[in-house]
Design a protein around this motif. Sequence first.
Motif, mmCIF file in Angstrom:
data_model
loop_
_atom_site.group_PDB
_atom_site.id
_atom_site.type_symbol
_atom_site.label_atom_id
_atom_site.label_comp_id
_atom_site.label_asym_id
_atom_site.label_seq_id
_atom_site.Cartn_x
_atom_site.Cartn_y
_atom_site.Cartn_z
ATOM 1 N N GLY A 49 0.796 -1.221 0.000
ATOM 2 C CA GLY A 49 0.000 0.000 0.000
ATOM 3 C C GLY A 49 0.828 1.271 0.000
ATOM 4 O O GLY A 49 0.312 2.353 -0.273
ATOM 5 N N GLU A 50 2.128 1.161 0.293
ATOM 6 C CA GLU A 50 3.012 2.336 0.221
ATOM 7 C C GLU A 50 3.037 2.808 -1.224
ATOM 8 O O GLU A 50 3.055 2.005 -2.153
ATOM 9 C CB GLU A 50 4.419 1.946 0.681
ATOM 10 N N GLN A 51 3.017 4.102 -1.411
ATOM 11 C CA GLN A 51 3.034 4.648 -2.768
ATOM 12 C C GLN A 51 3.769 5.976 -2.766
ATOM 13 O O GLN A 51 4.018 6.562 -1.722
ATOM 14 C CB GLN A 51 1.613 4.802 -3.312
ATOM 15 N N GLY A 52 4.140 6.418 -3.959
ATOM 16 C CA GLY A 52 4.842 7.690 -4.060
ATOM 17 C C GLY A 52 5.210 7.992 -5.494
ATOM 18 O O GLY A 52 4.899 7.234 -6.424
ATOM 19 N N ILE A 53 5.888 9.115 -5.642
ATOM 20 C CA ILE A 53 6.356 9.554 -6.960
ATOM 21 C C ILE A 53 7.825 9.924 -6.835
ATOM 22 O O ILE A 53 8.205 10.706 -5.963
ATOM 23 C CB ILE A 53 5.541 10.758 -7.479
ATOM 24 N N ASN A 54 8.642 9.325 -7.695
ATOM 25 C CA ASN A 54 10.053 9.688 -7.789
ATOM 26 C C ASN A 54 10.174 10.674 -8.944
ATOM 27 O O ASN A 54 9.805 10.364 -10.079
ATOM 28 C CB ASN A 54 10.921 8.447 -8.031
ATOM 29 N N ARG A 55 10.650 11.852 -8.632
ATOM 30 C CA ARG A 55 10.736 12.938 -9.619
ATOM 31 C C ARG A 55 11.908 12.754 -10.579
ATOM 32 O O ARG A 55 12.899 12.101 -10.261
ATOM 33 C CB ARG A 55 10.878 14.282 -8.890
ATOM 34 N N ARG A 56 11.789 13.370 -11.722
ATOM 35 C CA ARG A 56 12.814 13.340 -12.768
ATOM 36 C C ARG A 56 14.193 13.697 -12.192
ATOM 37 O O ARG A 56 14.353 14.694 -11.516
ATOM 38 C CB ARG A 56 12.458 14.346 -13.856
ATOM 39 N N GLY A 57 15.174 12.832 -12.471
ATOM 40 C CA GLY A 57 16.562 13.107 -12.131
ATOM 41 C C GLY A 57 16.926 13.008 -10.660
ATOM 42 O O GLY A 57 18.076 13.239 -10.308
ATOM 43 N N VAL A 58 15.976 12.651 -9.792
ATOM 44 C CA VAL A 58 16.257 12.580 -8.352
ATOM 45 C C VAL A 58 16.671 11.142 -7.995
ATOM 46 O O VAL A 58 15.883 10.213 -8.174
ATOM 47 C CB VAL A 58 15.034 13.009 -7.517
#
Length: 109
Positions: free
Chosen positions: A68-77
Amino acid sequence: MAQEIKRTELSRAPVSGDDTKEIIMQLVEFPPGATSPRHFHNGEEAFYVLEGGTVQVPGKEPRVRAAGEQGINRRGVPHAGYTVVGEKPIKILSVYVVDKGKPLQEPAP
């Protein structure tokens, strides 16, 4: 012997109205002992943990990546850089919106 991460591409399509980007959906499976090296993407990654487990970054305490953990990894990070510890594999659904023709991920400096 280190375990291999299994990536299953579920779909790939161009972004509507932008021929320079594509959407890729993958099921990423991390067996116990597998290491996800620090890396970055040439675009955005949205992820959802389908099956959780425990991971450890060198020099830090183990932590649970819960279902259930979720997220967004941003461009270039840069992100990841952990090894799956314990007996449970981790399965993650990832959706990427990335630059067409560039590698999906690249090693972090």
